[in-house]
Motif scaffolding. Sequence first.
Motif, PDB file in Angstrom:
ATOM      1  N   MET A   1       2.403  -6.109   1.479  1.00 25.49           N
ATOM      2  CA  MET A   1       2.569  -5.661   0.311  1.00 25.49           C
ATOM      3  C   MET A   1       1.911  -4.768  -0.146  1.00 25.49           C
ATOM      4  SD  MET A   1       2.902  -9.549  -1.208  1.00 25.49           S
ATOM      5  CE  MET A   1       3.994  -9.823   0.202  1.00 25.49           C
ATOM      6  N   PHE A   2       2.564  -3.900  -1.172  1.00 25.57           N
ATOM      7  CA  PHE A   2       1.410  -2.915  -1.742  1.00 25.57           C
ATOM      8  C   PHE A   2       1.597  -2.892  -3.244  1.00 25.57           C
ATOM      9  CE2 PHE A   2       1.532   0.643   1.802  1.00 25.57           C
ATOM     10  CZ  PHE A   2       0.886  -0.071   2.258  1.00 25.57           C
ATOM     11  N   THR A   3       0.721  -3.063  -3.880  1.00 30.11           N
ATOM     12  CA  THR A   3       0.863  -3.009  -5.530  1.00 30.11           C
ATOM     13  C   THR A   3      -0.115  -2.180  -6.327  1.00 30.11           C
ATOM     14  OG1 THR A   3       0.768  -4.749  -7.104  1.00 30.11           O
ATOM     15  CG2 THR A   3      -1.102  -5.025  -5.655  1.00 30.11           C
ATOM     16  N   SER A   4       0.239  -2.081  -7.664  1.00 33.13           N
ATOM     17  CA  SER A   4      -0.685  -1.417  -8.341  1.00 33.13           C
ATOM     18  C   SER A   4      -0.325  -1.805  -9.914  1.00 33.13           C
ATOM     19  CB  SER A   4      -0.176   0.046  -8.352  1.00 33.13           C
ATOM     20  OG  SER A   4       1.054   0.035  -8.937  1.00 33.13           O
TER      21      SER A   4
ATOM     22  N   VAL B   1      10.576  -1.020   4.021  1.00 36.85           N
ATOM     23  CA  VAL B   1       9.479  -0.618   5.022  1.00 36.85           C
ATOM     24  C   VAL B   1       9.524   1.094   4.675  1.00 36.85           C
ATOM     25  CG1 VAL B   1      10.077  -2.536   6.550  1.00 36.85           C
ATOM     26  CG2 VAL B   1      11.451  -0.286   6.544  1.00 36.85           C
ATOM     27  N   ASP B   2       9.912   1.399   3.589  1.00 36.20           N
ATOM     28  CA  ASP B   2      10.037   2.926   3.565  1.00 36.20           C
ATOM     29  C   ASP B   2       8.524   3.371   3.129  1.00 36.20           C
ATOM     30  OD1 ASP B   2      10.457   5.828   2.499  1.00 36.20           O
ATOM     31  OD2 ASP B   2      12.207   5.301   1.162  1.00 36.20           O
ATOM     32  N   GLN B   3       7.977   4.371   3.710  1.00 39.05           N
ATOM     33  CA  GLN B   3       6.666   4.815   3.406  1.00 39.05           C
ATOM     34  C   GLN B   3       6.543   5.495   1.925  1.00 39.05           C
ATOM     35  OE1 GLN B   3       6.280   7.243   6.848  1.00 39.05           O
ATOM     36  NE2 GLN B   3       5.886   9.004   5.451  1.00 39.05           N
ATOM     37  N   ASN B   4       7.709   5.880   1.603  1.00 34.54           N
ATOM     38  CA  ASN B   4       7.715   6.823   0.153  1.00 34.54           C
ATOM     39  C   ASN B   4       7.711   5.532  -0.890  1.00 34.54           C
ATOM     40  OD1 ASN B   4       7.644   9.391   1.587  1.00 34.54           O
ATOM     41  ND2 ASN B   4       9.548   9.121   2.059  1.00 34.54           N
ATOM     42  N   LYS B   5       7.894   4.352  -0.542  1.00 33.34           N
ATOM     43  CA  LYS B   5       7.956   3.361  -1.625  1.00 33.34           C
ATOM     44  C   LYS B   5       6.772   2.372  -1.349  1.00 33.34           C
ATOM     45  CE  LYS B   5      12.950   4.170  -2.210  1.00 33.34           C
ATOM     46  NZ  LYS B   5      14.335   3.442  -2.145  1.00 33.34           N
ATOM     47  N   PRO B   6       6.551   1.377  -2.303  1.00 31.26           N
ATOM     48  CA  PRO B   6       5.616   0.483  -2.250  1.00 31.26           C
ATOM     49  C   PRO B   6       6.023  -0.694  -0.996  1.00 31.26           C
ATOM     50  CG  PRO B   6       5.845   0.631  -4.548  1.00 31.26           C
ATOM     51  CD  PRO B   6       7.215   1.321  -3.779  1.00 31.26           C
TER      52      PRO B   6
ATOM     53  N   PHE C   1      -2.553   5.892  -3.964  1.00 33.48           N
ATOM     54  CA  PHE C   1      -2.053   6.499  -2.347  1.00 33.48           C
ATOM     55  C   PHE C   1      -1.036   6.910  -2.498  1.00 33.48           C
ATOM     56  CE2 PHE C   1       0.825   4.441   0.503  1.00 33.48           C
ATOM     57  CZ  PHE C   1       0.208   4.789   1.906  1.00 33.48           C
ATOM     58  N   GLN C   2      -0.063   6.808  -3.651  1.00 33.86           N
ATOM     59  CA  GLN C   2       1.307   7.615  -3.263  1.00 33.86           C
ATOM     60  C   GLN C   2       1.052   9.014  -3.804  1.00 33.86           C
ATOM     61  OE1 GLN C   2       4.202   6.196  -6.680  1.00 33.86           O
ATOM     62  NE2 GLN C   2       2.472   6.720  -8.095  1.00 33.86           N
ATOM     63  N   ASP C   3      -0.073   9.534  -4.078  1.00 34.16           N
ATOM     64  CA  ASP C   3      -0.145  11.026  -3.892  1.00 34.16           C
ATOM     65  C   ASP C   3      -0.802  11.576  -2.860  1.00 34.16           C
ATOM     66  OD1 ASP C   3       0.866  11.103  -6.712  1.00 34.16           O
ATOM     67  OD2 ASP C   3      -0.949  10.356  -7.543  1.00 34.16           O
ATOM     68  N   PHE C   4      -1.145  10.762  -1.879  1.00 35.72           N
ATOM     69  CA  PHE C   4      -1.661  11.369  -0.561  1.00 35.72           C
ATOM     70  C   PHE C   4      -0.691  12.127   0.136  1.00 35.72           C
ATOM     71  CE2 PHE C   4      -5.026   7.669   0.466  1.00 35.72           C
ATOM     72  CZ  PHE C   4      -5.690   7.959  -0.649  1.00 35.72           C
TER      73      PHE C   4
ATOM     74  N   VAL D   1       0.553   7.258   8.618  1.00 35.38           N
ATOM     75  CA  VAL D   1      -0.279   6.672   9.477  1.00 35.38           C
ATOM     76  C   VAL D   1      -0.751   5.531   8.762  1.00 35.38           C
ATOM     77  CG1 VAL D   1      -2.577   6.696  10.358  1.00 35.38           C
ATOM     78  CG2 VAL D   1      -1.373   8.699  10.362  1.00 35.38           C
ATOM     79  N   ILE D   2      -1.251   5.110   7.396  1.00 36.56           N
ATOM     80  CA  ILE D   2      -1.580   4.114   6.982  1.00 36.56           C
ATOM     81  C   ILE D   2      -0.671   3.007   6.908  1.00 36.56           C
ATOM     82  CG2 ILE D   2      -2.436   2.970   4.683  1.00 36.56           C
ATOM     83  CD1 ILE D   2      -3.730   5.653   4.034  1.00 36.56           C
ATOM     84  N   CYS D   3       0.777   3.353   6.579  1.00 39.82           N
ATOM     85  CA  CYS D   3       1.621   2.363   6.330  1.00 39.82           C
ATOM     86  C   CYS D   3       1.977   2.053   7.933  1.00 39.82           C
ATOM     87  CB  CYS D   3       3.036   3.012   5.857  1.00 39.82           C
ATOM     88  SG  CYS D   3       2.828   3.387   4.065  1.00 39.82           S
ATOM     89  N   LYS D   4       2.265   2.744   8.788  1.00 42.72           N
ATOM     90  CA  LYS D   4       2.503   2.290  10.199  1.00 42.72           C
ATOM     91  C   LYS D   4       1.458   1.263  10.782  1.00 42.72           C
ATOM     92  CE  LYS D   4       4.930   4.456  13.186  1.00 42.72           C
ATOM     93  NZ  LYS D   4       5.435   5.413  14.123  1.00 42.72           N
ATOM     94  N   THR D   5       0.240   1.438  10.579  1.00 42.65           N
ATOM     95  CA  THR D   5      -0.982   0.861  11.009  1.00 42.65           C
ATOM     96  C   THR D   5      -0.809  -0.422  10.291  1.00 42.65           C
ATOM     97  OG1 THR D   5      -2.305   2.883  11.175  1.00 42.65           O
ATOM     98  CG2 THR D   5      -3.543   0.819  11.044  1.00 42.65           C
ATOM     99  N   LEU D   6      -1.001  -0.456   8.961  1.00 44.26           N
ATOM    100  CA  LEU D   6      -0.982  -1.655   8.283  1.00 44.26           C
ATOM    101  C   LEU D   6       0.349  -2.810   8.756  1.00 44.26           C
ATOM    102  CD1 LEU D   6      -2.311  -0.921   4.592  1.00 44.26           C
ATOM    103  CD2 LEU D   6      -3.485  -2.133   6.647  1.00 44.26           C
ATOM    104  N   ARG D   7       1.511  -1.847   9.009  1.00 44.76           N
ATOM    105  CA  ARG D   7       2.864  -2.713   9.500  1.00 44.76           C
ATOM    106  C   ARG D   7       2.289  -3.415  10.637  1.00 44.76           C
ATOM    107  NH1 ARG D   7       7.958   0.652   9.151  1.00 44.76           N
ATOM    108  NH2 ARG D   7       8.790  -1.392   9.896  1.00 44.76           N
TER     109      ARG D   7
END
Length: 341
Positions: A208-211, A239-244, A181-184, A191-197
């Motif tokens: 939470m995001f994980t890998s 809540v930074d979309q550039n981080k998990p 995801f981080q390479d999108f 859009v994905i981050c705000k929607t899931l939030r």
Amino acid sequence: MPHETLWEIAKAEVEKRGINGSEGDGAEIAEKSVFFIGSKNGVIDEPPKPTLALEYTYGRRAKGHNTPKDIAHFWELGGGTSLLDLISIPITSDTLRTFSLVLVLDLSKPNDLWPTMENLLQATKSHVDKVIMKLGKTNAKAVSEMRQKIWNNMQKDHPDRELIDPFPVPLVIIGSKYDVFQDFESEKRKVICKTLRFVAHYYGASLMFTSKSEALLLKIRGVINQLAFGIDKSKSICVDQNKPLFITAGLDSFGQIGSPPVPENDIGKLHAHSPMELWKKVYEKLFPPKSINMLKDIKDPARDPQYAESEVDEMRIQKDQELEQYKRSSSKSWKQIELDS
């Protein structure tokens, strides 16, 4: 890495805390249930491992020396959205009061994300509501305590208390495969981050995001321990979309999330009856579901490729052919009878 899936992490945690051991007398034993559902093969690492239709394990954790051990029941639903009927097995009147739900979403497949999330949450909520209604007829106090416990995740002076609709049981939404995801593109991640939030906050859920990152897995282990054994909940937030993303239930707000990421002059063109429907339309405008067929439930697990067994499948094909042949011969016989008569 030895533990690749969320399911294996859960099992590893309970094994670490000990399955066996003597138990003392007199103290109450606490039991909790954690149910993992989500994207088919939505694992943390590759390659995905096959999951049974419904898998179960349990673990115990000692509260102190010579005291009874708390018990945690872990369930995992296989097959993504294809085996929704099995949701009713772990969710009962006996388990509901100490039940938690973990929804795993594959961030690397954004076009499947909304329909997977919507189908699973709707099916689970529908069954939970039925169980709550049944429980309320015999134990109204327990139902009241459950609802109060859910609302306790949000501060009484939180500005969104009147705007959210908490899920009836504690809910954690986990976005897996963050490394992909981080390479999108930045706009897609936004859009994905705000929607899931929005979805998580609306349902009073943690997000939470994980890998395969060990640091992220460590956070997930903490969350699983909290759900299973009541370990203190983490108060950290990202809540930074550039981080998990890592947001504990009740710590986000609609003000921080902002409006759906679409030009203001386009919002009026999107006819929606609720905020949730508006976010869905915005999301699916960028990530339309791949096909209707993809969303159809596979009612017969025998036809699901993840449960493939060559010898059994060959026999199944043979029996199917025999059945079709029988249908055709039967049809000819009935037509002949009609002609004769």
